[in-house]
Design a protein around this motif. Structure first.
Motif, PDB file in Angstrom:
ATOM      1  N   ILE A   1       0.853  -1.191   0.000  1.00  0.00           N
ATOM      2  CA  ILE A   1       0.000   0.000   0.000  1.00  0.00           C
ATOM      3  C   ILE A   1       0.887   1.239   0.000  1.00  0.00           C
ATOM      4  O   ILE A   1       1.906   1.290   0.699  1.00  0.00           O
ATOM      5  CB  ILE A   1      -0.922   0.023   1.240  1.00  0.00           C
ATOM      6  CG1 ILE A   1      -1.788  -1.243   1.284  1.00  0.00           C
ATOM      7  CG2 ILE A   1      -1.777   1.274   1.273  1.00  0.00           C
ATOM      8  CD1 ILE A   1      -2.562  -1.395   2.568  1.00  0.00           C
ATOM      9  N   LEU A   2       0.481   2.269  -0.784  1.00  0.00           N
ATOM     10  CA  LEU A   2       1.133   3.569  -0.782  1.00  0.00           C
ATOM     11  C   LEU A   2       0.143   4.588  -0.225  1.00  0.00           C
ATOM     12  O   LEU A   2      -0.969   4.714  -0.731  1.00  0.00           O
ATOM     13  CB  LEU A   2       1.577   3.960  -2.192  1.00  0.00           C
ATOM     14  CG  LEU A   2       2.159   5.370  -2.359  1.00  0.00           C
ATOM     15  CD1 LEU A   2       3.399   5.557  -1.496  1.00  0.00           C
ATOM     16  CD2 LEU A   2       2.484   5.650  -3.830  1.00  0.00           C
ATOM     17  N   GLU A   3       0.543   5.301   0.828  1.00  0.00           N
ATOM     18  CA  GLU A   3      -0.354   6.250   1.479  1.00  0.00           C
ATOM     19  C   GLU A   3       0.365   7.577   1.689  1.00  0.00           C
ATOM     20  O   GLU A   3       1.591   7.629   1.810  1.00  0.00           O
ATOM     21  CB  GLU A   3      -0.814   5.725   2.854  1.00  0.00           C
ATOM     22  CG  GLU A   3      -1.675   4.485   2.792  1.00  0.00           C
ATOM     23  CD  GLU A   3      -2.067   4.007   4.182  1.00  0.00           C
ATOM     24  OE1 GLU A   3      -1.428   4.449   5.153  1.00  0.00           O
ATOM     25  OE2 GLU A   3      -2.987   3.185   4.293  1.00  0.00           O
TER      26      GLU A   3
ATOM     27  N   GLU B   1      -1.020  12.019   2.757  1.00  0.00           N
ATOM     28  CA  GLU B   1      -2.104  12.997   2.781  1.00  0.00           C
ATOM     29  C   GLU B   1      -2.174  13.815   1.499  1.00  0.00           C
ATOM     30  O   GLU B   1      -3.252  14.215   1.074  1.00  0.00           O
ATOM     31  CB  GLU B   1      -1.922  13.943   3.976  1.00  0.00           C
ATOM     32  CG  GLU B   1      -2.159  13.284   5.320  1.00  0.00           C
ATOM     33  CD  GLU B   1      -2.082  14.288   6.465  1.00  0.00           C
ATOM     34  OE1 GLU B   1      -1.886  15.493   6.172  1.00  0.00           O
ATOM     35  OE2 GLU B   1      -2.203  13.876   7.622  1.00  0.00           O
TER      36      GLU B   1
ATOM     37  N   GLU C   1      -2.389  11.027  -4.367  1.00  0.00           N
ATOM     38  CA  GLU C   1      -3.565  10.235  -4.756  1.00  0.00           C
ATOM     39  C   GLU C   1      -3.393   8.804  -4.268  1.00  0.00           C
ATOM     40  O   GLU C   1      -2.280   8.256  -4.255  1.00  0.00           O
ATOM     41  CB  GLU C   1      -3.726  10.238  -6.281  1.00  0.00           C
ATOM     42  CG  GLU C   1      -3.940  11.606  -6.902  1.00  0.00           C
ATOM     43  CD  GLU C   1      -5.329  12.160  -6.596  1.00  0.00           C
ATOM     44  OE1 GLU C   1      -6.166  11.401  -6.044  1.00  0.00           O
ATOM     45  OE2 GLU C   1      -5.570  13.336  -6.904  1.00  0.00           O
ATOM     46  N   SER C   2      -4.482   8.194  -3.830  1.00  0.00           N
ATOM     47  CA  SER C   2      -4.446   6.813  -3.341  1.00  0.00           C
ATOM     48  C   SER C   2      -4.101   5.869  -4.480  1.00  0.00           C
ATOM     49  O   SER C   2      -4.599   6.012  -5.602  1.00  0.00           O
ATOM     50  CB  SER C   2      -5.788   6.422  -2.729  1.00  0.00           C
ATOM     51  OG  SER C   2      -6.070   7.244  -1.617  1.00  0.00           O
ATOM     52  N   ASP C   3      -3.249   4.902  -4.176  1.00  0.00           N
ATOM     53  CA  ASP C   3      -2.870   3.877  -5.150  1.00  0.00           C
ATOM     54  C   ASP C   3      -3.500   2.562  -4.704  1.00  0.00           C
ATOM     55  O   ASP C   3      -3.393   2.197  -3.517  1.00  0.00           O
ATOM     56  CB  ASP C   3      -1.344   3.763  -5.186  1.00  0.00           C
ATOM     57  CG  ASP C   3      -0.855   3.042  -6.439  1.00  0.00           C
ATOM     58  OD1 ASP C   3      -1.493   3.209  -7.489  1.00  0.00           O
ATOM     59  OD2 ASP C   3       0.148   2.334  -6.350  1.00  0.00           O
ATOM     60  N   PRO C   4      -4.162   1.840  -5.582  1.00  0.00           N
ATOM     61  CA  PRO C   4      -4.833   0.596  -5.149  1.00  0.00           C
ATOM     62  C   PRO C   4      -3.842  -0.384  -4.508  1.00  0.00           C
ATOM     63  O   PRO C   4      -2.674  -0.482  -4.915  1.00  0.00           O
ATOM     64  CB  PRO C   4      -5.411   0.037  -6.458  1.00  0.00           C
ATOM     65  CG  PRO C   4      -5.503   1.205  -7.369  1.00  0.00           C
ATOM     66  CD  PRO C   4      -4.369   2.105  -7.007  1.00  0.00           C
ATOM     67  N   ALA C   5      -4.286  -1.095  -3.460  1.00  0.00           N
ATOM     68  CA  ALA C   5      -3.442  -2.081  -2.786  1.00  0.00           C
ATOM     69  C   ALA C   5      -3.099  -3.217  -3.750  1.00  0.00           C
ATOM     70  O   ALA C   5      -3.917  -3.612  -4.592  1.00  0.00           O
ATOM     71  CB  ALA C   5      -4.156  -2.628  -1.563  1.00  0.00           C
TER      72      ALA C   5
ATOM     73  N   LYS D   1      -1.846  15.315  -5.392  1.00  0.00           N
ATOM     74  CA  LYS D   1      -3.198  15.803  -5.599  1.00  0.00           C
ATOM     75  C   LYS D   1      -3.153  17.243  -6.109  1.00  0.00           C
ATOM     76  O   LYS D   1      -2.259  18.011  -5.766  1.00  0.00           O
ATOM     77  CB  LYS D   1      -3.981  15.767  -4.277  1.00  0.00           C
ATOM     78  CG  LYS D   1      -4.193  14.392  -3.714  1.00  0.00           C
ATOM     79  CD  LYS D   1      -4.908  14.484  -2.362  1.00  0.00           C
ATOM     80  CE  LYS D   1      -5.149  13.103  -1.762  1.00  0.00           C
ATOM     81  NZ  LYS D   1      -5.792  13.181  -0.432  1.00  0.00           N
TER      82      LYS D   1
ATOM     83  N   ILE E   1       5.239  10.271   2.905  1.00  0.00           N
ATOM     84  CA  ILE E   1       4.543   9.185   2.221  1.00  0.00           C
ATOM     85  C   ILE E   1       4.978   7.860   2.851  1.00  0.00           C
ATOM     86  O   ILE E   1       6.102   7.730   3.355  1.00  0.00           O
ATOM     87  CB  ILE E   1       4.835   9.183   0.703  1.00  0.00           C
ATOM     88  CG1 ILE E   1       6.327   9.051   0.426  1.00  0.00           C
ATOM     89  CG2 ILE E   1       4.281  10.445   0.059  1.00  0.00           C
ATOM     90  CD1 ILE E   1       6.658   8.922  -1.046  1.00  0.00           C
ATOM     91  N   HIS E   2       4.064   6.894   2.863  1.00  0.00           N
ATOM     92  CA  HIS E   2       4.301   5.605   3.500  1.00  0.00           C
ATOM     93  C   HIS E   2       4.165   4.488   2.464  1.00  0.00           C
ATOM     94  O   HIS E   2       3.143   4.396   1.776  1.00  0.00           O
ATOM     95  CB  HIS E   2       3.266   5.345   4.612  1.00  0.00           C
ATOM     96  CG  HIS E   2       3.243   6.401   5.670  1.00  0.00           C
ATOM     97  ND1 HIS E   2       3.746   6.207   6.932  1.00  0.00           N
ATOM     98  CD2 HIS E   2       2.760   7.674   5.647  1.00  0.00           C
ATOM     99  CE1 HIS E   2       3.577   7.306   7.637  1.00  0.00           C
ATOM    100  NE2 HIS E   2       2.975   8.208   6.887  1.00  0.00           N
TER     101      HIS E   2
END
Length: 920
Positions: A622-624, A626, A629-633, A653, A663-664
Motif C-alpha cells: 500500500i502507498l499512502e 495525505e 492520490e491513493s494507489d490501489p493495494a 493531488k 509518504i508511506h
C-alpha cells in the motif's frame, strides 16, 4: 492509706506519661504498617501484568519500581538509624565542650553504669556509626572538635608531648587516665584515611589539613613515646610499663600501611611514606618471629614483655587478636606485592582455618579465647571479637573471591541479628550471649563490620550478552529466538603496591553470584511496559534468557530490556539491553523517487524488497500519504531470500499543500505490519520560474529590465499563466504567457518607472498566477540613483602670475544615454576637453591661463557651471585662487628699475672723485 499522697501522685503522673508515649508509638506504628500494606498491595498488583494495556505508563523507566522495595534495603545497615538513636538518647554526656561525647558502659536498657568517656570510642564513633551521615569536610571538623576537648593532651612544650589520653571522668570533669595509649592515637589515622581518602588534599580548615594531622600523629607514634627502636615494636602506651600487645602492634602495622598507601596516591611526603612502610615491615617481621605460633598451635599470642619475652597467659589465643591478625596479614600481602606464593597470604588462610577448627561453633558464632594449644575455650560469644572476625572474613572474600569466607561472615551476621540484637526493647546489641549490657565500643566494632559488609554488598555488577555479535541485534518476529545470557557478579577493582618498581598496580577481584533473583522487564520503544519475567533463586553462575519474538510484536527500533538481579546479601545491580524488531523484509534504494513531486504528473517508483525470512510470505503493498492520490493495494508474494521489485504510481493531488510531505510504503498482513518505509518529498507547483534577473539600480524615469525562465512541469499538457508587476512608482504591468508541454520559456519585460521618485529605494512585487490563484510572489528592491554623480573635483588654491590652472571634474552619468553639456566659467561659456557625458564616469578638464600683469596679484574668484542640453544646471562649483607674484616679474619689474639708476649714479660719482684726485 492516702491514695492522693504526693509520692503516689508523682508515680501516677509518671505512669500516665509513659502510657501516653506508648499510645503515640502504637499510633505511628499502625500508620507505618498500613502504609507498607498499601505499598506492597501496589507492587503485588503490578507484578502480574500480561499485556501493555494493563500496565501502560505505570512504571517509571527505573526498573527498581517494578518489584518489592525491600530489594533496595541492604540487610546490614537497616538498624543504623535506631542504633544511633539509642546511643544518642542514652549514652551522650552532658558536657558543654562544642562536641557531643559518649560513655562506653551501660546496662541492658542503656542506663549508664560508668560515666567514663574514652577517646577510642569517640573517634571510632565518627569512623563507623555516625560517619555514615558526615561529609568528608564534616568528618575532619569532628576530628578537630575532638582535639579541642580535654581528651587531647598538650600541656608540655617538650617534643611529642601531645596526643589523645585514655579517658575522661564526666562526674569530676577531669582526666581519669592521662596515659596516651597506642590504640587511641592510631584511631585518628584510620578515621581520616578511611573516611576521607584522597579527598583530604582538598580540605583546609583555618590552616589545618588532614594531611598535617596524619603527619602529626605519625610523628608521635614513631617517637620514643611509643616506638621501641631497641626491641623493634610498639609499646601499648607512653609509660615505663614495658609491655607489648600483639593486637596494638597489628593495628600499628595497618595504620602505617594506610599512610604508605594514601601518601603514595596523593604523592606527598615521600619521606614519611617510606618511613611508615619500613615501620610496618619491621613490626610484621618481629611479630612473626616472636608472637606467631607455628603449627600445630598456629596463631598469634596475646602479649609479651617489652623485650618480647613471654608473660603469664601471654600465649593465650584470643579471637579478636587473631581476627585483626588475619586482616593485617592480608593488607600486608596487598602492600608488599600481592604475590600468589606469599607466606603472609597463606598464614591468613591457615589462621582462618585454625579459628574455624578450634573456636567456631556451628549455629552460634566464634568462642572468645583459648589457651596456647587451643584447649579450654571460653564459651562466650563476644560481640566485639566476633565483629572483628566478621570483618576478617569479609576481607578474605574481598581479596580472594572465595565465597566460603563471605558465607561465614553472613553466619556471624545472622547470629548477631537473631541472638544479640535487643530489637524489640532497646534497639542495640548485647555485649555477648552471657552479658546483656550495652557496650558502646562493641556496638561500634559491629557497625564497622556492617559497613565493611555494606561495601561488598554494593560492589555488584550485572552483565548481559546476546548470543549474536551485534551490540543491538535485529530480531525477525515470528522466526527468531532471543538468547540473552546474564551474569551477576561481585566485582571490586583495587590497587596493590609493587615494591619491585615502587608503583601501585590496579587489579580486580571477581566472583559470580548464584542463588540470585533475576528479572527481565520489556518496554516498547515509546517507553511503555510490555512484559516482565522473573527467575527467582537462579542456582547457576549465569542465566540464559530465551524468548521467541512473537508475530504480534510491532516492528521498531529501541526496544529496551531492563535486567536486574539481587540476593539477600548482595546488592541490587542492573543493566539495560536494547534490541530491534523487524519482519525480515529489507528494502533497498527506491528507484524513480524524486526530491520534488509536482502537481499533476504521474510518477512511477519501484521499491526493491529482499525477503530474508526462512519462508515465503504474501503481503498487501500500500502507498499512502495525505497529499498524494491513493494507489490501489497490491497483493505481492515475496519469495524467501529473493529480491522482489514492487511498483507504485505516485501522483500529487491537485491543490496539494506545498512543502514537505510524508509518504508511506506499507507491506502488511492482516493487522501486522511487516515493513513500513517512510519518505519525505517536496510537493511543488505544476510550474516554476528560475534565473530571475533585473536591474537593481536605475535613474528615475528609466525603464527596468526584467528577465526569467518559466518551466512547465507537465509533460502532456499546456499551461497559461499571468506574470504581473506592481509598485508605487512604476506603471502596473501584466503579461499572459503560454507554455507548451515541458517547455522552458525565457521572458523579458521592460517596466516604466516614474520621473519623480523621491526615495532611495522602491519595492516592486512580482506575482505569477493562474486564474486568481497566486502561485509565486517575489518582492524586488530597486535602488534609485541620481542622474549624475560627482566623483571628484579639483582646482588649485595658489597659482603664479602667467601660469596655467586646471579645473578637473570627474562625473558619473547614471542614465542609459549620453548627454551633451555646456561648461561656463564666470558666466562665460567655454570649451572643455569633451562636450558630452558618456555612460559611466567622465573626466572634464578646463585649462585656465592667468594674466601676466606684474602688478595684478592677490585673490581671484572662479565659478564653474555645468549645464545639460536643455540648459538645466547639473553642477556648480566656486573656487577662490590666490595669484602669487612670479619670480621673473619680481626681478624685471621691481628690482631692476631701482638697481639700474642707483648703479648709474654710483658710476658717475666714482668718476668725479677720481678726476679730483688727478688735479691735485
Amino acid at each position: 492509706m492516702n491514695l492522693f499522697s504526693s509520692t503516689n501522685f508523682g508515680k501516677n503522673r509518671k505512669h500516665n506519661r509513659q502510657t501516653l508515649k506508648k499510645l503515640f508509638c502504637l499510633f505511628f506504628l499502625i500508620i507505618i504498617i498500613f502504609s507498607f500494606i498499601d505499598i506492597n498491595e501496589f507492587f503485588t498488583a503490578s507484578s502480574n501484568f500480561d499485556s501493555p494495556s494493563d500496565i501502560q505508563n505505570t512504571f517509571d523507566t527505573n526498573p527498581k519500581l517494578a518489584t518489592d522495595t525491600s530489594m533496595l534495603q541492604d540487610p546490614f545497615t537497616k538498624n543504623f538509624d535506631v542504633l544511633q538513636q539509642f546511643f544518642e538518647s542514652k549514652y551522650k554526656a552532658d558536657l558543654d565542650l562544642g562536641i557531643d561525647l559518649y560513655f562506653r558502659y551501660g546496662d541492658r536498657e542503656g542506663d549508664i553504669i560508668d560515666d567514663t568517656i574514652f577517646s577510642e570510642d569517640n573517634l571510632l564513633l565518627y569512623k563507623s556509626l555516625m560517619g555514615t551521615n558526615l561529609s568528608h569536610i564534616e568528618t575532619y571538623e569532628k576530628y578537630l572538635e575532638l582535639r579541642s576537648t580535654p581528651l587531647w593532651y598538650k600541656e608540655s612544650l617538650d617534643q611529642f608531648q601531645y596526643g589523645f589520653v585514655r579517658s575522661f571522668d564526666n562526674t569530676t570533669e577531669t582526666i581519669k587516665d592521662d596515659n596516651r595509649y597506642l590504640i587511641d592515637n592510631l584511631m585518628p589515622i584510620f578515621l581520616l584515611i578511611e573516611n576521607i581518602g584522597t579527598d583530604m588534599k582538598d580540605i583546609d580548615i583555618n590552616g589545618d589539613t588532614p594531611i598535617k594531622s596524619i603527619v602529626e600523629i605519625f610523628d608521635l607514634i614513631n617517637s620514643s613515646e611509643f616506638w621501641d627502636s631497641n626491641n623493634i615494636g610498639f609499646n601499648h602506651r607512653n609509660s615505663t610499663a614495658n609491655v607489648k600487645y600483639t593486637e596494638y602492634n597489628l593495628y600499628a602495622i595497618l595504620a602505617n600501611l594506610q599512610i604508605h598507601r594514601i601518601f603514595g596516591e596523593l604523592q606527598v611526603e615521600s619521606e614519611i611514606k617510606d618511613e611508615a612502610y619500613v615501620l610496618a615491615i619491621q613490626t610484621m617481621a618481629k611479630l612473626i618471629d616472636k608472637m606467631w605460633d607455628d603449627p600445630p598451635y598456629l596463631g598469634f599470642y596475646y602479649n609479651a614483655s617489652g623485650s618480647w619475652d613471654p608473660v603469664a597467659f601471654g600465649k593465650d589465643k584470643y579471637l579478636d587478636v587473631n581476627a585483626i591478625g588475619i586482616i593485617t596479614l592480608l593488607e600486608y600481602w596487598v602492600e608488599t606485592g600481592m604475590k600468589n606464593d606469599s607466606s603472609h597470604l597463606q598464614k591468613a588462610i591457615d589462621l582462618y582455618n585454625k579459628l574455624d577448627e578450634e573456636l567456631w561453633v556451628s549455629g552460634p558464632a566464634y568462642m572468645y579465647k583459648a589457651d596456647q594449644d587451643w584447649s579450654n575455650p571460653d564459651p562466650a560469644y563476644n560481640l566485639e571479637a566476633n565483629s572483628i572476625m566478621m570483618s576478617a572474613c569479609l576481607k578474605l572474600f574481598e581479596l580472594t573471591g572465595n565465597i566460603t569466607y563471605y558465607n561465614r561472615a553472613v553466619e556471624i551476621f545472622d547470629y548477631f541479628e537473631n541472638n544479640l540484637y535487643d530489637g524489640p526493647l532497646n534497639k542495640a546489641y548485647d555485649s555477648s550471649n552471657t552479658v546483656t549490657s550495652k557496650n558502646l565500643h562493641s556496638n561500634l566494632r559491629l557497625s564497622e563490620a556492617y559497613l565493611n559488609a555494606f561495601k561488598i554488598y554494593n560492589s555488584t555488577i550485572l552483565r548481559s550478552v546476546y548470543n549474536v555479535s551485534d551490540e543491538v541485534p535485529n530480531f525477525i518476529f515470528f522466526q527468531d529466538r532471543m538468547n540473552l545470557t546474564t551474569t551477576y557478579s561481585f566485582e571490586k577493582p583495587m590497587l596493590y603496591y609493587n615494591p619491585d618498581n615502587l608503583s601501585f598496580v590496579m587489579t580486580k577481584i571477581s566472583y559470580d553470584i548464584t542463588n540470585a533473583d533475576i528479572h527481565y522487564l520489556f518496554k516498547y520503544p515509546n517507553g511503555t511496559f510490555f512484559k516482565q519475567f522473573e527467575y527467582p533463586n537462579n542456582t547457576d553462575t549465569s542465566h540464559t534468557f530465551l524468548y521467541n519474538i512473537p508475530e504480534a510484536l510491532s516492528i521498531g527500533n529501541g526496544y529496551n530490556i531492563y535486567v536486574w538481579a539481587n540476593t539477600t546479601y548482595f546488592g541490587f545491580a542492573e543493566i539495560i539491553k536494547t534490541f530491534n524488531v523487524n519482519s525480515g523484509l529489507v528494502n533497498h534504494s527506491i528507484k524513480g523517487l524524486v526530491k520534488t513531486l509536482y502537481q499533476g504528473p504521474v510518477l512511477n517508483v519501484t521499491v526493491p524488497i529482499n525477503n530474508t525470512r526462512n519462508e515465503d510470505v504474501t503481503l498487501s503493498a500500500i502507498l499512502e500519504g495525505e497529499q498524494i492520490e491513493s494507489d490501489p493495494a497490491q497483493i505481492i508474494n515475496f519469495t524467501s531470500f529473493e529480491i522482489t521489485e514492487v511498483s507504485f504510481n505516485l501522483t500529487a493531488k491537485f491543490g496539494a499543500v506545498l512543502g514537505n510531505t510524508k509518504i508511506h510504503f506499507k507491506f502488511i498482513k492482516g493487522n501486522n505490519t511487516y515493513l513500513e518505509i517512510i519518505k519525505f518529498i517536496e510537493i511543488g507547483h505544476p510550474f516554476a520560474y528560475e534565473g530571475f534577473i533585473y536591474d537593481s539600480k536605475i535613474v528615475s524615469g528609466d525603464k527596468i529590465s526584467v528577465a526569467m525562465n518559466i518551466i512547465n512541469f507537465w509533460p502532456n499538457a499546456t499551461q497559461s499563466l499571468n506574470v504581473s508587476f506592481t509598485g508605487e512608482f512604476i506603471d502596473d504591468f501584466i503579461s499572459e504567457e503560454y507554455l507548451a508541454e515541458s517547455q522552458i520559456k525565457t521572458v523579458y519585460y521592460e517596466l516604466n518607472s516614474s520621473e519623480n521618485i523621491i526615495y532611495d529605494t522602491i519595492d516592486i512585487e512580482m506575482s505569477i498566477t493562474i486564474n486568481k490563484t497566486i502561485y509565486y510572489t517575489e518582492t524586488i528592491v530597486i535602488e534609485i540613483l541620481p542622474k549624475y554623480e560627482i566623483i571628484s573635483v579639483s582646482f588649485p588654491k595658489k597659482v603664479s602670475q602667467g601660469s596655467t590652472a586646471y579645473f578637473i571634474l570627474i562625473i558619473k552619468n547614471n542614465r542609459e544615454e549620453t548627454e551633451v553639456f555646456s561648461l561656463y566659467v564666470n558666466n562665460k561659456r567655454v570649451s572643455a576637453n569633451i562636450n558630452q557625458l558618456a555612460l559611466g564616469e567622465n573626466r572634464i578638464v578646463k585649462k585656465i591661463t592667468l594674466p601676466f600683469n606684474p602688478y595684478e596679484f592677490g585673490s581671484k574668484s572662479y565659478i564653474f557651471l555645468l549645464k545639460d542640453s536643455s540648459g538645466e544646471e547639473i553642477a556648480q562649483f566656486y573656487f577662490e585662487i590666490t595669484i602669487e607674484l612670479s619670480t621673473f616679474n619680481l626681478i624685471i619689474f621691481y628690482f631692476l628699475p631701482i638697481i639700474v639708476p642707483i648703479g648709474i649714479i654710483l658710476y658717475f660719482k666714482n668718476k668725479h672723485i677720481k678726476m679730483k684726485k688727478l688735479r691735485r
